[in-house]
Design a protein around this motif. Structure first.
Motif, PDB file in Angstrom:
ATOM      1  N   GLY A   1       0.814  -1.205   0.000  1.00  0.00           N
ATOM      2  CA  GLY A   1       0.000   0.000   0.000  1.00  0.00           C
ATOM      3  C   GLY A   1       0.843   1.248   0.000  1.00  0.00           C
ATOM      4  N   THR A   2       0.176   2.395  -0.161  1.00  0.00           N
ATOM      5  CA  THR A   2       0.872   3.672  -0.107  1.00  0.00           C
ATOM      6  C   THR A   2       1.330   3.923   1.328  1.00  0.00           C
ATOM      7  OG1 THR A   2      -1.321   4.699   0.070  1.00  0.00           O
ATOM      8  CG2 THR A   2      -0.274   4.711  -2.085  1.00  0.00           C
TER       9      THR A   2
ATOM     10  N   THR B   1      -0.984   4.783   4.556  1.00  0.00           N
ATOM     11  CA  THR B   1      -1.994   3.882   5.128  1.00  0.00           C
ATOM     12  C   THR B   1      -1.425   3.293   6.418  1.00  0.00           C
ATOM     13  OG1 THR B   1      -1.184   2.049   3.776  1.00  0.00           O
ATOM     14  CG2 THR B   1      -3.007   3.352   2.906  1.00  0.00           C
TER      15      THR B   1
ATOM     16  N   LYS C   1      -5.826   8.645   1.692  1.00  0.00           N
ATOM     17  CA  LYS C   1      -5.709   8.909   0.257  1.00  0.00           C
ATOM     18  C   LYS C   1      -4.636   8.003  -0.329  1.00  0.00           C
ATOM     19  CE  LYS C   1      -4.945  12.611  -3.088  1.00  0.00           C
ATOM     20  NZ  LYS C   1      -4.647  14.055  -3.264  1.00  0.00           N
ATOM     21  N   GLY C   2      -5.041   7.150  -1.247  1.00  0.00           N
ATOM     22  CA  GLY C   2      -4.147   6.131  -1.781  1.00  0.00           C
ATOM     23  C   GLY C   2      -4.820   4.773  -1.667  1.00  0.00           C
ATOM     24  N   PHE C   3      -4.053   3.753  -1.302  1.00  0.00           N
ATOM     25  CA  PHE C   3      -4.643   2.415  -1.251  1.00  0.00           C
ATOM     26  C   PHE C   3      -3.831   1.513  -0.339  1.00  0.00           C
ATOM     27  CE2 PHE C   3      -1.200   1.827  -4.211  1.00  0.00           C
ATOM     28  CZ  PHE C   3      -0.779   0.524  -4.004  1.00  0.00           C
TER      29      PHE C   3
ATOM     30  N   GLU D   1      -3.691  -3.065  -0.133  1.00  0.00           N
ATOM     31  CA  GLU D   1      -4.254  -4.262  -0.736  1.00  0.00           C
ATOM     32  C   GLU D   1      -3.536  -5.494  -0.219  1.00  0.00           C
ATOM     33  OE1 GLU D   1      -3.747  -3.637  -4.912  1.00  0.00           O
ATOM     34  OE2 GLU D   1      -1.608  -4.084  -4.893  1.00  0.00           O
TER      35      GLU D   1
ATOM     36  N   PHE E   1     -15.051   5.376   0.328  1.00  0.00           N
ATOM     37  CA  PHE E   1     -13.921   4.779  -0.370  1.00  0.00           C
ATOM     38  C   PHE E   1     -14.439   3.610  -1.208  1.00  0.00           C
ATOM     39  CE2 PHE E   1     -14.335   3.259   3.963  1.00  0.00           C
ATOM     40  CZ  PHE E   1     -14.443   1.892   3.810  1.00  0.00           C
TER      41      PHE E   1
ATOM     42  N   ARG F   1      -8.501  -4.751  -2.532  1.00  0.00           N
ATOM     43  CA  ARG F   1      -7.880  -3.425  -2.459  1.00  0.00           C
ATOM     44  C   ARG F   1      -8.870  -2.406  -1.889  1.00  0.00           C
ATOM     45  NH1 ARG F   1      -3.830  -0.953  -6.401  1.00  0.00           N
ATOM     46  NH2 ARG F   1      -4.103   1.304  -6.353  1.00  0.00           N
TER      47      ARG F   1
ATOM     48  N   GLU G   1      -9.347   1.653  -1.552  1.00  0.00           N
ATOM     49  CA  GLU G   1      -8.812   2.774  -2.318  1.00  0.00           C
ATOM     50  C   GLU G   1      -9.637   4.027  -2.017  1.00  0.00           C
ATOM     51  OE1 GLU G   1      -7.430   2.241  -6.609  1.00  0.00           O
ATOM     52  OE2 GLU G   1      -9.386   3.227  -6.844  1.00  0.00           O
TER      53      GLU G   1
ATOM     54  N   THR H   1      -9.830   8.528  -2.509  1.00  0.00           N
ATOM     55  CA  THR H   1      -9.336   9.707  -3.213  1.00  0.00           C
ATOM     56  C   THR H   1      -9.039  10.856  -2.248  1.00  0.00           C
ATOM     57  OG1 THR H   1     -11.606  10.451  -3.585  1.00  0.00           O
ATOM     58  CG2 THR H   1     -10.575   9.117  -5.316  1.00  0.00           C
TER      59      THR H   1
END
Length: 777
Positions: free
Chosen positions: A664-665, A668, A683-685, A687, A712, A755, A757, A759
């Motif tokens: 993940g980003t 997170t 913001k991002g994800f 998984e 989300f 995932r 996710e 914005t």
């Protein structure tokens, strides 16, 4: 078994005070203004702990303090001053914008530990930190020494930039951040307080110089701002800056610091309290307590009754209307409506910092009046919350103490957390001897029966006891005080005291007072510990049990095993005589009156690695017949789903995430400070893989119960499974959502990629994801 409601406790001078009306307040204020403190504690250096749970705690904390690297905690301080760091930065909060607060707590803890034990290793370590801070201040050239950072334009900068913006009148805050920095004034206060503690407890005069430098840098900025601008700054959490400036005045006598202490009093919080108004609902709890401690210290220096009213009203309000049975307060770090606690039971109750600060405030207020009831609260919170916070085997600390059934405690990692409660925990477990012995003129007072010695000019005493497990204590007199006062806890109705085996003493305002003692005398104190019930102030059907000073809790098994049962309950038409004693001290069962009927209760403070139940709902026998099915249905449903589970991942835990190829980003973040670890949807994800099998199948996700208006997407192998918007319930711990998996998402596959996710940043908690078959077939 005694049965009392929380209101009954208040009336009898227990958990909440209730004993200090307007007349009592006026008398206390007048007496203090005329004579100074009524009571003062003996210096920590004159008290030594003997073998006991308290000494064990101190020793565990000693090992941790010595294992920490001062150079690593100083990393950002040196880097910000343009000096080469001597150690790599620690993880957790130390690797984030709030970095630096731990150093202040660490300096205080080292100084306290030296005073508590006399071990020069801690004095030397504290002196090293002071010298480093002195070097850093010299390099900065203006008294500044800060370890915070702030992100600007994709770069991480030294936090001093925030202070220089404040100097120009550029002030922006949403309550915690200040000009984009994560509570920089909170961190500044911790370092400020650490320097003052090093001066007071180790005698290091350079530490006072560091404190003066810190005060001068920040003071110069504040002195250039209007009162309105300062009040705007104070909307951001700032610790007890008013206390530190007040203390700097007490040490130096310079009026400048007293003027600054008054100016950094946060009027939006302190003014309503001084007028007797409880406007705490929705306020971040630990943000407020240090401000009130500062008001208490200002009262001691100025005798302004407004400050006394503020401190006393706040203490009574919090202990009476906002505190749980263990003496802690807050849920999700915030105060709620007064006396509305039964619906605020969660895995995020009772932040440890709150009780650390409430005990500090209690010491101030007790010093003004010497009223024993203050120590009824102190004893409760210290034994049942502070002592439960630290794992005595590892020395690690909790952030929250969950009081909802089925949850256990989560302890810090020694190098990768550094929460605020790690910092205050380092201090709390460096000073267990601090409040045992007090003096009032020629009278020596024993307020806590912790095994210890007092070696002071006024008296030399040895206190032996198994407290809080045993109900007897023996005090051997080596040098006799003129009078010895022994506190009678509010839970003890039949105390007895003998001197050389002969009954002695007279009852006086919550104490038994002895006179005419001489060297060689043995004073025996017996404090029978009854079992009793306390109920929630807003729901008398929600019960908690105590044995003497100790809160009891049902042992629901190790935290390593998921809790599969229903919330323990009591089935009885009366709240009397519910517990059956076992052969072990402070150990009981609910027998046939408990559901499930195997419940065993023992002291909450010692259950460091168990899931527990502290509160129990009571049902009448006829009521239970009609209620049982629905009450246990949720637990049966969970057990049934577990039997049909194909795969499960507990997010935020290293091994499960590794096993499921988590990615993940970076934002997170892992949630590590609450009982159920998890991940934040930002913001991002993020998984991970999950195993699948024969269907039909569904994905079940456990979210935080209070997550509201969080939007989300959930995708499976790149295809949108759900556009989720959470609508949480403020009275629930967890929110389970189930998403059916269409056959085309799983057919012919052994694994799928799930995932989450977003914005925009959501701050939504995700604890667990589970793939299960939707039918037994």
């Amino acid at each position: 078994m005694d049965r009392i409601t929380r209101r009954g406790v208040i009336r009898s001078g227990g958990l909440g005070a209730g004993f200090m009306g307007a007349a009592g307040l006026s008398a206390t204020v007048s007496a203090h203004a005329a004579t100074g403190p009524a009571v003062s504690s003996f210096p920590l250096a004159q008290v030594r702990l003997r073998p006991s749970p308290f000494l064990t705690s101190i020793e565990a904390n000693q090992r941790y303090l010595l294992a920490l690297s001062a150079d690593r905690l100083l990393h950002n301080f040196r880097a910000g001053a343009g000096l080469e760091p001597k150690g790599a930065v620690y993880g957790g909060w130390e690797a984030r914008g709030i970095a630096g607060h731990s150093l202040g707590h660490y300096l205080s803890a080292l100084s306290l530990m030296y005073a508590q034990t006399g071990d020069v290793r801690f004095k030397d370590r504290a002196a090293y930190v002071v010298q480093e801070l002195k070097t850093i201040q010299a390099r900065n050239g203006d008294g500044y020494a800060g370890g915070t950072t702030v992100d600007r334009g994709g770069k991480t900068l030294d936090g001093k930039i925030v202070y220089e913006e404040l100097r120009k009148g550029d002030i922006r805050t949403g309550g915690f951040d200040l000009n984009g920095g994560w509570v920089p004034l909170y961190t500044y206060h911790k370092v400020f307080a650490g320097a003052l503690d090093a001066h007071r407890l180790t005698g290091d005069t350079d530490a006072l110089g560091v404190a003066v430098g810190l005060g001068d840098y920040l003071g110069t900025i504040l002195e250039g701002l209007s009162d309105e601008q300062i009040q705007q700054i104070l909307r951001a959490e700032h610790g007890g800056l008013n206390e530190s400036f007040a203390e700097l005045h007490a040490r130096t006598g310079h009026k400048r610091w007293l003027t600054l202490a008054e100016r950094v009093g946060h009027k939006a919080i302190l003014d309503p309290l001084s007028e007797g108004r409880d406007e705490l609902n929705g306020k971040h709890a630990n943000t407020q307590i240090p401000k009130v401690i500062g008001a208490a210290r200002l009262y001691e220096l100025t005798h302004n009754p407004r400050h006394a009213r503020t401190a006393m009203f706040f203490w009574e309000t919090v202990t009476k209307d906002h505190s749980y049975v263990i003496g802690g307060n807050s849920d999700h770090e915030h105060f709620g409506k007064p006396k509305q606690l039964s619906t605020r039971l969660d895995q995020q109750t009772c932040e440890a910092c709150n009780s650390y600060n409430m005990l500090r405030l209690t010491r101030h207020l007790y010093g003004w009046s010497g009223k024993a009831a203050y120590f009824d609260y102190f004893e409760r919170a210290h034994l049942n919350h502070i002592m439960s916070q630290q794992d005595p085997k590892t020395g690690m600390f909790t952030y929250f103490t969950p009081l909802v059934s089925g949850f256990g405690r989560v302890h810090s990692d020694p190098e990768n957390d550094f929460w605020c409660c790690v910092g205050s925990g380092m201090e709390s477990h460096s000073k267990h001897g601090e409040s045992i012995y007090w003096k009032r003129g020629s009278r020596v007072i024993v307020n806590l029966y912790y095994a210890s010695t007092l070696n002071a000019p006024e008296a030399k005493l040895t206190l032996d006891s198994a407290y809080p497990y045993g109900d007897t204590a023996t005090i051997t007199v080596q040098k006799a005080p003129k009078e010895l006062a022994l506190r009678v806890p509010n839970w003890c109705t039949t105390p007895s005291v003998t001197v050389n085996n002969k009954p002695a003493g007279k009852r006086e305002d919550g104490y038994i007072v002895l006179s005419g003692l001489k060297a060689g005398d043995k004073v025996a104190v017996k404090l029978p510990m009854p079992v009793r019930v306390e109920t929630m102030p807003d729901d008398e059907r929600v019960l908690a049990f105590l044995s003497g000073p100790l809160v009891l809790a049902a042992d629901l098994g190790p935290t390593t095993t998921p809790w599969e049962g229903f919330d323990p309950a009591v089935v009885s038409d009366s709240a009397d005589n519910l517990l059956t004693k076992t052969a072990t001290a402070h150990s009981y069962t609910l027998g046939g009156k408990g559901r499930p009927d195997t419940l065993k209760l023992r002291p909450f403070l010692e259950q460091h690695h168990n899931r527990t139940a502290v509160y129990f709902r009571r049902f009448g026998t006829a009521e239970w017949v009609s209620t049982e099915a629905s009450y246990v249905a949720a637990a049966k449903e969970r057990a049934d789903i577990r039997a049909r589970t194909v795969d499960v991942i507990r997010l935020g835990e290293q091994q499960p995430e590794k096993d499921h190829n988590f990615d993940g980003t970076p934002n997170t973040a892992t949630i590590t400070h609450i009982a159920e670890r998890g991940r934040l949807v930002m913001k991002g994800f993020f998984e991970f893989d999950m195993a699948v099998g024969d269907g039909p199948l569904a994905l079940q996700v456990t979210y935080g119960g209070r997550e509201r208006n969080k939007a989300f997407r959930i995708l499976v192998d790149g295809k949108v499974l759900a556009e989720e918007t959470l609508s949480g319930d403020p009275q629930t711990t967890a929110n389970l959502k189930t998403y059916p998996l269409a056959p085309d998402l799983t057919t012919g596959k052994s694994r799928i990629r799930v995932r989450f996710e977003a914005t925009r940043d959501q701050w939504a908690f995700v604890y667990e994801a589970r793939i299960f078959r939707t039918s037994a077939a």
